[in-house]
Design an enzyme around this catalytic site. Structure first.
Site, short mmCIF file in Angstrom:
data_model
loop_
_atom_site.label_atom_id
_atom_site.label_comp_id
_atom_site.label_asym_id
_atom_site.label_seq_id
_atom_site.Cartn_x
_atom_site.Cartn_y
_atom_site.Cartn_z
N LYS A 15 -11.26 -5.50 -5.85
CA LYS A 15 -12.64 -5.56 -5.35
C LYS A 15 -13.65 -5.17 -6.43
O LYS A 15 -14.39 -4.19 -6.31
CB LYS A 15 -12.80 -4.67 -4.11
CG LYS A 15 -11.92 -5.09 -2.95
CD LYS A 15 -12.28 -4.37 -1.66
CE LYS A 15 -11.47 -4.84 -0.49
NZ LYS A 15 -10.06 -4.39 -0.51
N ILE B 283 -21.39 -4.66 -13.78
CA ILE B 283 -22.30 -5.58 -14.45
C ILE B 283 -21.53 -6.87 -14.76
O ILE B 283 -20.29 -6.85 -14.90
CB ILE B 283 -22.92 -4.97 -15.73
CG1 ILE B 283 -21.84 -4.61 -16.75
CG2 ILE B 283 -23.78 -3.77 -15.40
CD1 ILE B 283 -22.41 -4.25 -18.12
N PRO B 284 -22.25 -8.01 -14.83
CA PRO B 284 -21.56 -9.29 -15.00
C PRO B 284 -20.56 -9.31 -16.16
O PRO B 284 -19.44 -9.79 -16.02
CB PRO B 284 -22.72 -10.27 -15.22
CG PRO B 284 -23.87 -9.66 -14.46
CD PRO B 284 -23.70 -8.18 -14.63
N ASN B 285 -20.95 -8.76 -17.32
CA ASN B 285 -20.05 -8.82 -18.47
C ASN B 285 -18.75 -8.06 -18.22
O ASN B 285 -17.67 -8.53 -18.54
CB ASN B 285 -20.77 -8.26 -19.71
CG ASN B 285 -19.87 -8.32 -20.93
OD1 ASN B 285 -19.46 -9.41 -21.34
ND2 ASN B 285 -19.52 -7.18 -21.49
N ARG C 130 0.85 -2.34 7.13
CA ARG C 130 1.68 -1.35 7.82
C ARG C 130 2.65 -1.86 8.87
O ARG C 130 3.75 -1.29 8.98
CB ARG C 130 0.77 -0.25 8.39
CG ARG C 130 0.19 0.63 7.28
CD ARG C 130 -1.00 1.41 7.72
NE ARG C 130 -2.14 0.53 7.97
CZ ARG C 130 -3.32 0.96 8.39
NH1 ARG C 130 -3.52 2.24 8.63
NH2 ARG C 130 -4.31 0.10 8.56
N ASP D 146 0.85 -1.20 0.00
CA ASP D 146 0.00 0.00 0.00
C ASP D 146 0.88 1.24 0.00
O ASP D 146 1.00 1.95 1.01
CB ASP D 146 -0.95 -0.01 1.21
CG ASP D 146 -1.98 -1.13 1.10
OD1 ASP D 146 -2.33 -1.50 -0.04
OD2 ASP D 146 -2.44 -1.62 2.14
N LYS E 220 0.47 -8.12 -2.20
CA LYS E 220 -0.86 -7.63 -2.60
C LYS E 220 -0.74 -6.25 -3.23
O LYS E 220 -0.11 -5.35 -2.66
CB LYS E 220 -1.78 -7.54 -1.37
CG LYS E 220 -3.21 -7.18 -1.77
CD LYS E 220 -4.12 -7.08 -0.57
CE LYS E 220 -4.13 -5.67 -0.03
NZ LYS E 220 -5.39 -5.29 0.60
N ASP F 140 -5.91 -6.77 -5.63
CA ASP F 140 -7.07 -6.51 -4.75
C ASP F 140 -7.87 -5.35 -5.29
O ASP F 140 -7.82 -4.24 -4.76
CB ASP F 140 -6.55 -6.24 -3.33
CG ASP F 140 -7.68 -6.16 -2.31
OD1 ASP F 140 -8.80 -6.63 -2.61
OD2 ASP F 140 -7.43 -5.62 -1.21
O1 C5P Z 1 -3.79 -2.46 8.39
P1 C5P Z 1 -2.84 -3.03 7.41
O2 C5P Z 1 -1.91 -2.01 6.82
O3 C5P Z 1 -2.11 -4.26 7.90
O4 C5P Z 1 -3.77 -3.53 6.23
C1 C5P Z 1 -3.31 -4.34 5.18
C2 C5P Z 1 -4.35 -4.44 4.12
O5 C5P Z 1 -5.52 -5.00 4.63
C3 C5P Z 1 -4.75 -3.08 3.55
O6 C5P Z 1 -4.62 -3.19 2.15
C4 C5P Z 1 -6.15 -2.84 3.99
O7 C5P Z 1 -6.94 -2.28 2.98
C5 C5P Z 1 -6.66 -4.21 4.34
N1 C5P Z 1 -7.48 -4.23 5.55
C6 C5P Z 1 -8.73 -4.79 5.55
N2 C5P Z 1 -9.46 -4.85 6.70
C7 C5P Z 1 -8.97 -4.40 7.83
C8 C5P Z 1 -7.70 -3.85 7.85
C9 C5P Z 1 -6.97 -3.78 6.68
O8 C5P Z 1 -9.18 -5.24 4.50
N3 C5P Z 1 -9.69 -4.47 8.93
#
Ligand code: C5P
Length: 230
Positions: free
Chosen positions: A64, A68-70, A209, A13, A35, A62
């Site tokens: 997410k 729409i399905p297509n 983090r 991240d 990720k 990631d």
């Molecule tokens: O908090 P941390 O930096 O460890 O998060 C790692 C990843 O997990 C991030 O990409 C964050 O979007 C996701 N995350 C999550 N649900 C949480 C905490 C973090 O999906 N409760």
């Protein structure tokens, strides 16, 4: 058996390719799964994915997906062609969307479903017209996903036991919200340590983090592995 180091996925991240690759270079000897989420992908696109894959590491994209399905099916094709190993979709897109995604899988890509984001609470569900409690909505969406043949679920550590009890080994469970015992919780309120999460039955743990903002990220990984292996 998968060794503990291979169950850790580090969330890249960070805003730039330069910072992401610096982290990968530091961690690559210990970590084999990274990720890439919306921040980095929006800034750097598929070239950062290819760069990380070229180190021999696996990539969880990631994004997410929820459309729409297509459109979702075509995005799954693109991600499969890119060679990523895991991709996330929102299960709230419904069974037709989920089936479109699972039918479009190629190259052994793993499709993971997101149920209710951990940032959402009962009030968030009420706002969008969902009367159920969070835990029930998580289970409802997970069932929808499993019926439409997803490969796994992204979950909070506190959902592992219930999902495992319901689905057994039919699905992979990937959890985030992980904090090693020595790390600052930050904005994480309901977390587990890496060891607790694996003991509860997670297949993979995503950690960001505590590793990526540590002054010496390799040392953070070493401490986590010592705790897991000890
Ligand atoms: O908090 P941390 O930096 O460890 O998060 C790692 C990843 O997990 C991030 O990409 C964050 O979007 C996701 N995350 C999550 N649900 C949480 C905490 C973090 O999906 N409760």
């Amino acid at each position: 058996m998968t060794k503990n180091a291979d169950k850790i996925i580090v969330a890249l991240d960070v805003p730039t390719k330069k910072e992401a690759l610096a982290l990968v270079n530091q961690l690559r000897e210990q970590i084999s799964f990274l990720k890439i989420g919306l921040q980095l992908y929006t800034a750097e696109g598929p070239k950062i994915v290819r760069a990380v894959l070229s180190t021999g590491a696996k990539v969880w994209l990631d994004l997410k997906l929820h459309d729409i399905p297509n459109t979702v099916a075509r995005a799954v094709e693109s991600a499969s062609n890119l060679g990523v190993h895991m991709l996330t979709i929102h299960l709230s897109g419904g069974s037709e969307m989920i089936r479109a995604a699972t039918a479009a899988r190629t190259n052994n890509i793993t499709i993971l479903g997101v149920t209710v984001l951990t940032s959402a609470n009962e009030q968030t569900l009420r706002e969008i017209g969902v009367a159920d409690r969070v835990a029930d909505q998580v289970l409802r969406l997970a069932k929808l996903g499993v019926e439409a043949e997803i490969d796994g679920i992204v979950a909070s550590p506190h959902e592992i036991k219930r999902l495992r009890a319901e689905f057994g080994d039919k699905i992979k469970i990937v959890v985030q919200g992980i904090r090693p015992s020595w790390a600052e919780p930050g904005d994480q309120k309901r977390f587990m340590t890496p060891r607790q999460a694996l003991e509860a039955g997670a297949d993979y743990i995503g950690i960001g983090r505590p590793i990526t903002t540590h002054p010496r990220p390799r040392e953070a990984v070493t401490r986590i592995l010592d705790e897991l292996n000890g």
